[in-house]
Design a protein around this motif. Structure first.
Motif, PDB file in Angstrom:
ATOM      1  N   UNK A   1      23.586  36.473  16.735  1.00 19.38           N
ATOM      2  CA  UNK A   1      23.063  35.202  16.278  1.00 19.38           C
ATOM      3  C   UNK A   1      23.227  34.134  17.334  1.00 19.38           C
ATOM      4  N   UNK A   2      23.000  32.899  16.959  1.00 15.66           N
ATOM      5  CA  UNK A   2      23.044  31.792  17.931  1.00 15.66           C
ATOM      6  C   UNK A   2      24.380  31.652  18.617  1.00 15.66           C
ATOM      7  N   UNK A   3      25.498  32.065  17.951  1.00 20.79           N
ATOM      8  CA  UNK A   3      26.812  31.893  18.563  1.00 20.79           C
ATOM      9  C   UNK A   3      27.178  32.965  19.564  1.00 20.79           C
ATOM     10  N   UNK A   4      26.353  34.003  19.731  1.00 21.22           N
ATOM     11  CA  UNK A   4      26.676  35.111  20.631  1.00 21.22           C
ATOM     12  C   UNK A   4      26.178  34.821  22.037  1.00 21.22           C
ATOM     13  N   UNK A   5      27.058  34.997  23.038  1.00 21.15           N
ATOM     14  CA  UNK A   5      26.649  34.748  24.419  1.00 21.15           C
ATOM     15  C   UNK A   5      25.635  35.788  24.842  1.00 21.15           C
ATOM     16  N   UNK A   6      24.620  35.406  25.550  1.00 22.84           N
ATOM     17  CA  UNK A   6      23.610  36.381  25.999  1.00 22.84           C
ATOM     18  C   UNK A   6      24.214  37.361  26.995  1.00 22.84           C
ATOM     19  N   UNK A   7      23.709  38.597  26.936  1.00 16.72           N
ATOM     20  CA  UNK A   7      24.195  39.621  27.865  1.00 16.72           C
ATOM     21  C   UNK A   7      23.806  39.244  29.284  1.00 16.72           C
ATOM     22  N   UNK A   8      24.700  39.491  30.258  1.00 12.06           N
ATOM     23  CA  UNK A   8      24.365  39.158  31.647  1.00 12.06           C
ATOM     24  C   UNK A   8      23.220  40.011  32.147  1.00 12.06           C
ATOM     25  N   UNK A   9      22.379  39.448  32.949  1.00 13.80           N
ATOM     26  CA  UNK A   9      21.245  40.241  33.455  1.00 13.80           C
ATOM     27  C   UNK A   9      21.724  41.355  34.372  1.00 13.80           C
ATOM     28  N   UNK A  10      21.038  42.463  34.326  1.00 12.28           N
ATOM     29  CA  UNK A  10      21.341  43.593  35.199  1.00 12.28           C
ATOM     30  C   UNK A  10      20.625  43.368  36.519  1.00 12.28           C
ATOM     31  N   UNK A  11      21.429  43.004  37.552  1.00 14.64           N
ATOM     32  CA  UNK A  11      20.806  42.702  38.834  1.00 14.64           C
ATOM     33  C   UNK A  11      20.695  43.925  39.735  1.00 14.64           C
ATOM     34  N   UNK A  12      21.083  45.101  39.179  1.00 13.88           N
ATOM     35  CA  UNK A  12      20.941  46.322  39.958  1.00 13.88           C
ATOM     36  C   UNK A  12      22.052  46.587  40.937  1.00 13.88           C
ATOM     37  N   UNK A  13      23.024  45.658  41.089  1.00 10.45           N
ATOM     38  CA  UNK A  13      24.120  45.866  42.035  1.00 10.45           C
ATOM     39  C   UNK A  13      25.208  46.714  41.399  1.00 10.45           C
ATOM     40  N   UNK A  14      25.837  47.674  42.133  1.00  5.34           N
ATOM     41  CA  UNK A  14      26.910  48.512  41.563  1.00  5.34           C
ATOM     42  C   UNK A  14      28.158  47.689  41.285  1.00  5.34           C
ATOM     43  N   UNK A  15      28.909  48.081  40.250  1.00  7.93           N
ATOM     44  CA  UNK A  15      30.153  47.391  39.932  1.00  7.93           C
ATOM     45  C   UNK A  15      31.206  47.684  41.003  1.00  7.93           C
ATOM     46  N   UNK A  16      32.201  46.809  41.109  1.00  8.92           N
ATOM     47  CA  UNK A  16      33.226  46.963  42.142  1.00  8.92           C
ATOM     48  C   UNK A  16      34.037  48.234  41.911  1.00  8.92           C
ATOM     49  N   UNK A  17      34.358  48.947  42.992  1.00 10.54           N
ATOM     50  CA  UNK A  17      35.151  50.172  42.887  1.00 10.54           C
ATOM     51  C   UNK A  17      36.588  49.834  42.512  1.00 10.54           C
ATOM     52  N   UNK A  18      37.259  50.714  41.739  1.00 13.61           N
ATOM     53  CA  UNK A  18      38.659  50.434  41.369  1.00 13.61           C
ATOM     54  C   UNK A  18      39.556  50.406  42.596  1.00 13.61           C
ATOM     55  N   UNK A  19      40.567  49.546  42.566  1.00 13.80           N
ATOM     56  CA  UNK A  19      41.500  49.415  43.682  1.00 13.80           C
ATOM     57  C   UNK A  19      42.462  50.609  43.669  1.00 13.80           C
ATOM     58  N   UNK A  20      42.601  51.373  44.766  1.00  8.01           N
ATOM     59  CA  UNK A  20      43.514  52.521  44.788  1.00  8.01           C
ATOM     60  C   UNK A  20      44.957  52.065  44.703  1.00  8.01           C
ATOM     61  N   UNK A  21      45.852  52.918  44.171  1.00  5.49           N
ATOM     62  CA  UNK A  21      47.264  52.537  44.073  1.00  5.49           C
ATOM     63  C   UNK A  21      47.886  52.351  45.455  1.00  5.49           C
ATOM     64  N   UNK A  22      48.886  51.484  45.514  1.00  4.70           N
ATOM     65  CA  UNK A  22      49.538  51.167  46.791  1.00  4.70           C
ATOM     66  C   UNK A  22      50.396  52.344  47.254  1.00  4.70           C
ATOM     67  N   UNK A  23      50.303  52.686  48.527  1.00  5.77           N
ATOM     68  CA  UNK A  23      51.104  53.764  49.110  1.00  5.77           C
ATOM     69  C   UNK A  23      52.495  53.219  49.433  1.00  5.77           C
ATOM     70  N   UNK A  24      53.521  53.915  48.952  1.00  6.31           N
ATOM     71  CA  UNK A  24      54.900  53.511  49.197  1.00  6.31           C
ATOM     72  C   UNK A  24      55.461  54.166  50.452  1.00  6.31           C
ATOM     73  N   UNK A  25      55.279  55.507  50.571  1.00  4.47           N
ATOM     74  CA  UNK A  25      55.798  56.240  51.727  1.00  4.47           C
ATOM     75  C   UNK A  25      54.817  57.341  52.084  1.00  4.47           C
ATOM     76  N   UNK A  26      54.773  57.638  53.369  1.00  6.55           N
ATOM     77  CA  UNK A  26      53.909  58.709  53.849  1.00  6.55           C
ATOM     78  C   UNK A  26      54.558  59.352  55.068  1.00  6.55           C
ATOM     79  N   UNK A  27      53.904  60.360  55.585  1.00  5.48           N
ATOM     80  CA  UNK A  27      54.470  61.156  56.684  1.00  5.48           C
ATOM     81  C   UNK A  27      54.888  60.268  57.859  1.00  5.48           C
ATOM     82  N   UNK A  28      56.117  60.503  58.331  1.00  5.72           N
ATOM     83  CA  UNK A  28      56.668  59.730  59.434  1.00  5.72           C
ATOM     84  C   UNK A  28      57.644  58.666  58.997  1.00  5.72           C
ATOM     85  N   UNK A  29      57.620  58.282  57.713  1.00  6.65           N
ATOM     86  CA  UNK A  29      58.570  57.283  57.222  1.00  6.65           C
ATOM     87  C   UNK A  29      59.973  57.876  57.124  1.00  6.65           C
ATOM     88  N   UNK A  30      60.977  57.022  57.239  1.00  8.72           N
ATOM     89  CA  UNK A  30      62.373  57.458  57.157  1.00  8.72           C
ATOM     90  C   UNK A  30      63.164  56.474  56.311  1.00  8.72           C
TER      91      UNK A  30
END
Length: 289
Positions: free
Chosen positions: A60-89
């Motif tokens: 109805x009138x109180x509902x916000x209109x859906x955003x237009x589909x501009x064809x652009x892909x949604x942002x990729x999820x942020x990968x988890x932060x690396x704590x330690x990797x090879x060579x760390x001590x």
């Protein structure tokens, strides 16, 4: 024209003009027409039940209109932060390795160095749990491992040695001394108060404890074999009865998971080979807590 004829004419004209005449009310009186549509007028748009909505899911009138589909892909999820990797001590890497040992993904160390074995163990752990097999320990991998393991104790972290030595006993600060500390489980080879080398050592069990006190080396035996236990004791340096400082392949293999029959075990064969070449008969031995 009579009244009846006039009424008929008006009604006919109303029908032809698209006029709807309101029916008489209960008091019998007629009212003016409530809706008239003349030919050529544009009809009002049809209303639906949602037209009276005040903002619900119906759109109805109180509902916000859906955003237009501009064809652009949604942002990729942020990968988890690396704590330690090879060579760390460091200490954190030791804890990682100790926890991986608890779940049987690592059988070496802990060494405190993120090496190839650690990378393979992390990758295997990740794959088993449906995580990306990167071999790097990120925040998601670490949280999963924490949830499956307990807090490692000191000798879990230093199961295979590598722990720092405590300050030397005051009796070790003069002369040539094998300064052996049961608290930090270390042996310092000291000459005139200077530490020449330090190595991890293991002691006897509760049933066969390593004696404490001040002793001296009275016999060295390069390829000794115990006559009591029929076990090899290479690089043996005897200081009290049958107790000696010597290399232990069992200590090298199992670390502090085992114990000696009272001797001071060394797991680093190269280190004790050098020590054996430097120590002389009569050099002092101090064993303390």
């Amino acid at each position: 024209m009579g009244r009846a004829a006039i009424a008929v004419a008006v009604a006919g004209a109303a029908v032809l003009a698209g006029c709807t005449v309101q029916a008489p009310d209960g008091d019998g009186k007629r009212r003016s027409p409530v809706h008239i549509e003349l030919p050529g007028d544009t009809p009002s748009p049809a209303r639906t039940p949602d037209d009276d909505d005040d903002g619900g899911d119906g759109g109805g009138p109180g509902t916000a209109p859906a955003p237009p589909d501009d064809g652009r892909p949604s942002a990729a999820p942020v990968p988890p932060r690396v704590l330690w990797s090879r060579g760390d001590t460091g200490r954190d890497v030791r804890e990682l390795q100790a926890r991986l040992r608890q779940v049987a993904w690592l059988f070496e160390g802990p060494t405190g160095t993120y090496d190839e074995s650690t990378e393979r163990a992390v990758s295997g752990f990740q794959g088993k749990r449906g995580l990306p097999r990167t071999g790097r320990t990120d925040t998601v991998t670490w949280e999963r491992l924490l949830g499956m393991t307990r807090e490692p104790g000191t000798w879990d972290l230093y199961l295979m040695g590598g722990q720092p030595a405590d300050p030397p006993d005051p009796r070790c600060t003069t002369g040539r001394v094998l300064c052996i500390d049961k608290t930090s489980r270390t042996l310092r080879w000291m000459v005139d108060g200077r530490t020449v080398s330090t190595m991890a050592v293991r002691f006897g069990s509760k049933g066969t404890p390593t004696r404490e006190g001040v002793f001296s080396i009275y016999w060295k035996s390069r390829d000794h074999v115990s006559t009591l236990y029929d076990s090899p004791m290479p690089y043996a340096m005897f200081f009290s009865g049958g107790q000696a400082v010597h290399y232990s392949p069992d200590f090298a293999a199992r670390g502090y998971a085992g114990a000696s029959h009272g001797c001071v075990n060394v797991r680093d064969e190269g280190a004790i080979a050098e020590l054996y070449a430097q120590v002389r008969d009569g050099d002092k031995v101090v064993v303390s807590w």
